[in-house]
Enzyme design. Sequence first.
Site, PDB file in Angstrom:
ATOM      1  N   ASP A   1       4.685  -4.857   6.285  1.00 42.02           N
ATOM      2  CA  ASP A   1       5.276  -6.138   6.702  1.00 42.02           C
ATOM      3  C   ASP A   1       5.283  -7.187   5.589  1.00 42.02           C
ATOM      4  OD1 ASP A   1       2.543  -6.408   6.887  1.00 42.02           O
ATOM      5  OD2 ASP A   1       2.571  -7.429   8.839  1.00 42.02           O
TER       6      ASP A   1
ATOM      7  N   GLY B   1       0.835  -1.208   0.000  1.00 43.20           N
ATOM      8  CA  GLY B   1       0.000   0.000   0.000  1.00 43.20           C
ATOM      9  C   GLY B   1       0.867   1.255   0.000  1.00 43.20           C
TER      10      GLY B   1
ATOM     11  N   GLY C   1      -7.829   0.317   8.380  1.00 38.39           N
ATOM     12  CA  GLY C   1      -7.233  -0.481   9.442  1.00 38.39           C
ATOM     13  C   GLY C   1      -7.929  -1.817   9.536  1.00 38.39           C
ATOM     14  N   ARG C   2      -7.504  -2.773   8.690  1.00 38.43           N
ATOM     15  CA  ARG C   2      -8.144  -4.106   8.723  1.00 38.43           C
ATOM     16  C   ARG C   2      -7.718  -4.867   9.955  1.00 38.43           C
ATOM     17  NH1 ARG C   2      -7.357  -4.396   3.010  1.00 38.43           N
ATOM     18  NH2 ARG C   2      -9.312  -3.818   2.046  1.00 38.43           N
TER      19      ARG C   2
ATOM     20  N   THR D   1       3.755   2.733   5.701  1.00 38.29           N
ATOM     21  CA  THR D   1       2.351   2.291   5.711  1.00 38.29           C
ATOM     22  C   THR D   1       1.556   3.224   6.620  1.00 38.29           C
ATOM     23  OG1 THR D   1       0.840   0.613   6.579  1.00 38.29           O
ATOM     24  CG2 THR D   1       3.072   0.489   7.389  1.00 38.29           C
TER      25      THR D   1
ATOM     26  N   ASP E   1      -0.926   2.447   8.275  1.00 37.47           N
ATOM     27  CA  ASP E   1      -1.528   1.694   9.389  1.00 37.47           C
ATOM     28  C   ASP E   1      -0.719   1.725  10.689  1.00 37.47           C
ATOM     29  OD1 ASP E   1      -3.649   0.949   7.815  1.00 37.47           O
ATOM     30  OD2 ASP E   1      -2.779  -0.970   7.232  1.00 37.47           O
TER      31      ASP E   1
ATOM     32  N   LYS F   1     -25.219  16.568  25.688  1.00 31.45           N
ATOM     33  CA  LYS F   1     -24.586  16.425  24.365  1.00 31.45           C
ATOM     34  C   LYS F   1     -25.597  15.907  23.351  1.00 31.45           C
ATOM     35  CE  LYS F   1     -20.354  14.515  22.320  1.00 31.45           C
ATOM     36  NZ  LYS F   1     -19.979  15.700  21.566  1.00 31.45           N
TER      37      LYS F   1
ATOM     38  N   ASP G   1       1.464  -0.359  11.677  1.00 32.65           N
ATOM     39  CA  ASP G   1       1.382  -1.703  12.264  1.00 32.65           C
ATOM     40  C   ASP G   1       2.711  -2.469  12.200  1.00 32.65           C
ATOM     41  OD1 ASP G   1       1.333  -1.966   9.539  1.00 32.65           O
ATOM     42  OD2 ASP G   1      -0.271  -3.443   9.476  1.00 32.65           O
TER      43      ASP G   1
ATOM     44  N   ARG H   1      19.633  10.586  -3.091  1.00 31.43           N
ATOM     45  CA  ARG H   1      20.594  11.669  -2.853  1.00 31.43           C
ATOM     46  C   ARG H   1      21.785  11.178  -2.034  1.00 31.43           C
ATOM     47  NH1 ARG H   1      17.431  16.758  -3.358  1.00 31.43           N
ATOM     48  NH2 ARG H   1      16.804  16.622  -5.540  1.00 31.43           N
TER      49      ARG H   1
ATOM     50  N   ARG I   1       1.122  -4.961  -5.817  1.00 30.59           N
ATOM     51  CA  ARG I   1       1.219  -6.224  -5.093  1.00 30.59           C
ATOM     52  C   ARG I   1       1.670  -7.241  -6.137  1.00 30.59           C
ATOM     53  NH1 ARG I   1      -2.638  -3.415  -1.826  1.00 30.59           N
ATOM     54  NH2 ARG I   1      -1.600  -3.265   0.181  1.00 30.59           N
TER      55      ARG I   1
ATOM     56  N   ARG J   1     -18.132  16.837  11.562  1.00 33.85           N
ATOM     57  CA  ARG J   1     -18.642  17.277  12.855  1.00 33.85           C
ATOM     58  C   ARG J   1     -19.460  18.567  12.745  1.00 33.85           C
ATOM     59  NH1 ARG J   1     -15.447  16.586  18.351  1.00 33.85           N
ATOM     60  NH2 ARG J   1     -17.175  17.137  19.679  1.00 33.85           N
TER      61      ARG J   1
HETATM   62  P1  ADP Z   1       2.491  -4.359   2.618  1.00 29.51           P
HETATM   63  O1  ADP Z   1       3.943  -4.359   2.289  1.00 29.51           O
HETATM   64  O2  ADP Z   1       1.891  -2.984   2.596  1.00 29.51           O
HETATM   65  O3  ADP Z   1       2.193  -5.140   3.887  1.00 29.51           O
HETATM   66  P2  ADP Z   1       1.466  -6.609   1.036  1.00 29.51           P
HETATM   67  O4  ADP Z   1       1.198  -7.464   2.225  1.00 29.51           O
HETATM   68  O5  ADP Z   1       0.467  -6.579  -0.052  1.00 29.51           O
HETATM   69  O6  ADP Z   1       1.716  -5.086   1.418  1.00 29.51           O
HETATM   70  O7  ADP Z   1       2.878  -7.103   0.414  1.00 29.51           O
HETATM   71  C1  ADP Z   1       3.443  -6.461  -0.703  1.00 29.51           C
HETATM   72  C2  ADP Z   1       4.164  -7.465  -1.554  1.00 29.51           C
HETATM   73  O8  ADP Z   1       5.202  -8.091  -0.791  1.00 29.51           O
HETATM   74  C3  ADP Z   1       3.314  -8.634  -2.048  1.00 29.51           C
HETATM   75  O9  ADP Z   1       2.570  -8.348  -3.192  1.00 29.51           O
HETATM   76  C4  ADP Z   1       4.383  -9.695  -2.357  1.00 29.51           C
HETATM   77  O10 ADP Z   1       5.029  -9.407  -3.572  1.00 29.51           O
HETATM   78  C5  ADP Z   1       5.367  -9.446  -1.228  1.00 29.51           C
HETATM   79  N1  ADP Z   1       5.074 -10.368  -0.117  1.00 29.51           N
HETATM   80  C6  ADP Z   1       4.069 -10.282   0.773  1.00 29.51           C
HETATM   81  N2  ADP Z   1       4.093 -11.352   1.627  1.00 29.51           N
HETATM   82  C7  ADP Z   1       5.126 -12.108   1.240  1.00 29.51           C
HETATM   83  C8  ADP Z   1       5.674 -13.343   1.720  1.00 29.51           C
HETATM   84  N3  ADP Z   1       5.151 -13.994   2.778  1.00 29.51           N
HETATM   85  N4  ADP Z   1       6.767 -13.831   1.070  1.00 29.51           N
HETATM   86  C9  ADP Z   1       7.313 -13.188   0.026  1.00 29.51           C
HETATM   87  N5  ADP Z   1       6.834 -12.026  -0.466  1.00 29.51           N
HETATM   88  C10 ADP Z   1       5.766 -11.485   0.122  1.00 29.51           C
END
Ligand code: ADP
Length: 325
Positions: free
Chosen positions: A103, A11, A170-171, A125, A127, A214, A129, A25, A72, A154
């Site tokens: 992650d 994302g 935020g899933r 990100t 999020d 309120k 997270d 740079r 992705r 508001r």
């Molecule tokens: P974010 O990085 O925001 O968490 P994603 O979870 O969609 O987003 O992951 C982005 C990309 O990272 C995925 O499309 C894939 O190419 C790679 N990726 C995600 N999970 C894995 C994994 N377990 N092993 C290898 N590559 C991964």
Amino acid sequence: MKTIGVLTSGGDAPGMNAAVRAVVRSGVSKGLKVMGIRRGFNGLIHGDIFEMNLRSVSNTIQRGGTMLYTARCPEFRTQEGIQKAADTCKYFGIEGIVVIGGDGSFRGAKDLSAAGIPCVGIPGTIDNDIACCDKTIGYDTAMNTIISMVDKIRDTSESHDRCSVVEVMGRRAGYLALNAGIAVGATSILIPEMEFDFERDVISRIKRTQTTGKRDFIIMVAEGVVLDNKMSIEEMTKKIEEETGVETRHTVLGHVQRGGSPSAYDRVLGSKMGYRAVELLEQGEGSRVVAIKKEEIVDYDIVEALDMKKEINPRIYQMAYDISI
Ligand code: ADP
């Protein structure tokens, strides 16, 4: 190391451009060749790669989104995909890569490091997270976007004596909802990490607050909230109206939260992290994640970073409730 690559993945988040700019740079200043890789791991698999120079990143620090585009890439989750990416790196002479993403992207960076291409991750990100990191690039901007949107909601909620159920991104993570909820004075904040009871934490709170005079309410909900009785957020909105007598509207903020010019904080954070990532690669350090802890830039082993679990501070959650009555 003579040549490094940089990509953004997963994302998008405001401030990613500041990180790309700092990588380019500082890399060029150190005499490195810096290759831009478009659309995340896709670009690495398909060779969508170009050489960047000092001017390639001009006029980007103030822009949201990512100038390298993002995607992705399911193919990268396979052994063949990783091998193709490693082969592309060898073809272009790329000896290390800065991976800016969440992650999922770090898992990809871990696999690519294991395949012989050292990678350094930068948390980008909205999020927030990433467990090893106090704040991720994009989180501050997204929170400010939410706040300015909810302030507008508001105004109209107050004029009509309404309740607004505001659904934010935020899933799996409720940081945006919790902290933006505190910042807008939400009556209730519902996030995936904390259990709640709809009657007690939403209906009774609204009713109790009504007795103090309120008449308009903001209920902040993270999109990933699974309501105790499997109510959708739409159904919850109807139930609030039925049970409290307050006209209630549901607003989904959606993708507006991802865009916009990055805040000062995210520009500085992206710059610091990009700079540190290149230092690590230059020192021959791969499989690392750059982070910020107590306003200091630090780094962690990527496997350790992925194993860490981020938790919501229950005191902050409690504080939000105690001061929003
Ligand atoms: P974010 O990085 O925001 O968490 P994603 O979870 O969609 O987003 O992951 C982005 C990309 O990272 C995925 O499309 C894939 O190419 C790679 N990726 C995600 N999970 C894995 C994994 N377990 N092993 C290898 N590559 C991964």
